[in-house]
Design a protein around this motif. Structure first.
Motif, mmCIF file in Angstrom:
data_model
loop_
_atom_site.group_PDB
_atom_site.id
_atom_site.type_symbol
_atom_site.label_atom_id
_atom_site.label_comp_id
_atom_site.label_asym_id
_atom_site.label_seq_id
_atom_site.Cartn_x
_atom_site.Cartn_y
_atom_site.Cartn_z
ATOM 1 N N ILE A 1 0.722 -1.165 0.050
ATOM 2 C CA ILE A 1 0.154 0.074 0.083
ATOM 3 C C ILE A 1 0.806 1.039 -0.016
ATOM 4 C CG2 ILE A 1 -1.962 -1.247 1.237
ATOM 5 C CD1 ILE A 1 -1.051 0.327 3.815
ATOM 6 N N ASP A 2 0.308 2.261 -0.353
ATOM 7 C CA ASP A 2 0.671 3.672 -0.232
ATOM 8 C C ASP A 2 0.415 4.316 1.039
ATOM 9 O OD1 ASP A 2 2.308 6.085 -0.879
ATOM 10 O OD2 ASP A 2 0.505 6.818 -1.488
ATOM 11 N N PHE A 3 1.249 4.256 2.091
ATOM 12 C CA PHE A 3 1.058 4.797 3.228
ATOM 13 C C PHE A 3 1.819 6.212 3.644
ATOM 14 C CE2 PHE A 3 1.136 5.143 7.983
ATOM 15 C CZ PHE A 3 0.012 4.665 8.305
ATOM 16 N N PRO A 4 0.881 7.134 3.463
ATOM 17 C CA PRO A 4 1.468 8.450 3.460
ATOM 18 C C PRO A 4 2.602 8.914 2.724
ATOM 19 C CG PRO A 4 0.247 8.476 5.365
ATOM 20 C CD PRO A 4 0.298 7.022 4.802
ATOM 21 N N GLY A 5 3.009 8.498 1.618
ATOM 22 C CA GLY A 5 3.931 8.847 0.675
ATOM 23 C C GLY A 5 5.117 7.866 0.736
ATOM 24 N N GLN A 6 4.892 6.811 1.423
ATOM 25 C CA GLN A 6 5.959 5.754 1.273
ATOM 26 C C GLN A 6 5.267 4.362 1.000
ATOM 27 O OE1 GLN A 6 8.129 5.329 5.033
ATOM 28 N NE2 GLN A 6 6.248 6.315 6.113
ATOM 29 N N GLN A 7 6.189 3.465 0.524
ATOM 30 C CA GLN A 7 5.553 2.042 0.072
ATOM 31 C C GLN A 7 5.762 1.365 1.185
ATOM 32 O OE1 GLN A 7 7.565 -0.119 -3.171
ATOM 33 N NE2 GLN A 7 5.573 -0.687 -3.734
ATOM 34 N N ALA A 8 4.539 0.657 1.845
ATOM 35 C CA ALA A 8 4.627 -0.241 2.757
ATOM 36 C C ALA A 8 3.861 -1.429 2.892
ATOM 37 C CB ALA A 8 3.893 0.555 4.226
ATOM 38 N N VAL A 9 3.743 -2.441 3.425
ATOM 39 C CA VAL A 9 2.951 -3.611 3.602
ATOM 40 C C VAL A 9 2.128 -3.747 4.584
ATOM 41 C CG1 VAL A 9 3.076 -6.096 3.445
ATOM 42 C CG2 VAL A 9 4.809 -4.931 2.283
ATOM 43 N N GLN A 10 0.747 -3.754 4.287
ATOM 44 C CA GLN A 10 -0.404 -4.101 5.149
ATOM 45 C C GLN A 10 -0.438 -5.792 5.551
ATOM 46 O OE1 GLN A 10 -4.514 -3.388 4.066
ATOM 47 N NE2 GLN A 10 -4.835 -4.917 5.337
ATOM 48 N N ILE A 11 -0.319 -6.092 6.796
ATOM 49 C CA ILE A 11 -0.433 -7.463 6.985
ATOM 50 C C ILE A 11 -1.688 -7.655 7.760
ATOM 51 C CG2 ILE A 11 0.624 -9.530 8.065
ATOM 52 C CD1 ILE A 11 3.329 -8.197 7.492
ATOM 53 N N THR A 12 -2.742 -8.485 7.476
ATOM 54 C CA THR A 12 -3.755 -8.920 8.417
ATOM 55 C C THR A 12 -3.600 -10.338 8.631
ATOM 56 O OG1 THR A 12 -5.248 -7.453 6.982
ATOM 57 C CG2 THR A 12 -6.284 -9.132 8.434
ATOM 58 N N LEU A 13 -3.678 -10.468 10.090
ATOM 59 C CA LEU A 13 -3.733 -11.873 10.667
ATOM 60 C C LEU A 13 -5.231 -12.241 10.441
ATOM 61 C CD1 LEU A 13 -1.322 -11.051 13.654
ATOM 62 C CD2 LEU A 13 -0.765 -11.949 11.398
ATOM 63 N N ASN A 14 -5.547 -13.347 9.537
ATOM 64 C CA ASN A 14 -6.943 -13.792 9.289
ATOM 65 C C ASN A 14 -7.706 -14.400 10.209
ATOM 66 O OD1 ASN A 14 -6.917 -12.402 6.665
ATOM 67 N ND2 ASN A 14 -5.657 -14.104 6.172
ATOM 68 N N THR A 15 -6.914 -15.234 11.147
ATOM 69 C CA THR A 15 -7.790 -15.900 12.064
ATOM 70 C C THR A 15 -7.932 -15.167 13.282
ATOM 71 O OG1 THR A 15 -5.711 -16.834 12.835
ATOM 72 C CG2 THR A 15 -6.913 -18.342 11.267
ATOM 73 N N PRO A 16 -9.224 -15.329 13.824
ATOM 74 C CA PRO A 16 -9.486 -14.492 15.151
ATOM 75 C C PRO A 16 -8.476 -14.834 16.069
ATOM 76 C CG PRO A 16 -11.267 -15.519 14.172
ATOM 77 C CD PRO A 16 -10.459 -15.873 13.454
ATOM 78 N N LEU A 17 -8.198 -14.044 16.979
ATOM 79 C CA LEU A 17 -7.190 -14.094 18.009
ATOM 80 C C LEU A 17 -7.799 -15.323 18.969
ATOM 81 C CD1 LEU A 17 -5.479 -10.811 18.445
ATOM 82 C CD2 LEU A 17 -4.887 -12.764 16.927
ATOM 83 N N GLN A 18 -6.919 -16.186 19.666
ATOM 84 C CA GLN A 18 -7.394 -17.087 20.575
ATOM 85 C C GLN A 18 -7.133 -16.807 21.816
ATOM 86 O OE1 GLN A 18 -4.308 -19.714 19.417
ATOM 87 N NE2 GLN A 18 -5.695 -20.960 17.813
ATOM 88 N N SER A 19 -7.964 -17.285 22.799
ATOM 89 C CA SER A 19 -7.629 -17.126 24.324
ATOM 90 C C SER A 19 -6.437 -17.235 24.721
ATOM 91 C CB SER A 19 -8.724 -17.858 25.016
ATOM 92 O OG SER A 19 -8.033 -19.269 25.001
ATOM 93 N N ALA A 20 -6.059 -16.831 25.758
ATOM 94 C CA ALA A 20 -4.764 -16.884 26.197
ATOM 95 C C ALA A 20 -4.324 -18.437 26.583
ATOM 96 C CB ALA A 20 -4.257 -16.324 27.673
#
Length: 142
Positions: free
Chosen positions: A89-108
């Protein structure tokens, strides 16, 4: 409330970890990403300077190139496995990477059990001097 603040509030409260990385810096993260990496606040994660140590090895399936399966590490060095989607993605003027962790977070407790399994598996592989190969039957790739 302006639109950007509303969007920030929505992203901050999603159950999936989302962060934006540029080289060794986290430019944006939500609460779930901070929590899964072992930080108390988003600010602690974005201020963290050893980002590369937390990023694991990505395996890219041929059928969905935007998806990755990877081991990540918390700030304390504990491993966890995630199904992630990444996109440039273009993140305010610089190239960056958006990473989404797809699985919902588990309990502790679930994370602790997963941690124990990963540690035992890694220890067994190390001492047996073995490696692991995954084969995708659909894509016919390792």
């Amino acid at each position: 409330m302006d639109d950007l603040q509303t969007l920030d509030d929505i992203l901050s409260n999603l159950p999936h970890g989302i962060f934006v990385r540029c080289k060794d810096e986290i430019l944006f993260a939500n609460k779930a990403a901070a929590r899964v990496f072992g930080f108390n606040t988003v600010r602690e994660l974005t201020d963290h300077r050893a980002v590369n140590a937390m990023m694991g090895t990505f395996v890219q399936p041929q059928t969905r190139p935007e998806r990755r399966f990877a081991y990540f590490s918390t700030k304390d060095g504990e491993l966890f496995f995630a199904d992630a989607t990444e996109r440039v993605i273009d993140f305010p003027g610089q190239q960056a990477v958006q990473i989404t962790l797809n699985t919902p977070l588990q309990s502790a407790e679930d994370l602790s059990n997963s941690q124990t399994l990963v540690e035992r598996y890694a220890l067994a592989l190390h001492h047996a001097k073995l490696g692991v190969w995954d084969h995708d039957c659909v894509a016919n790739s390792h």
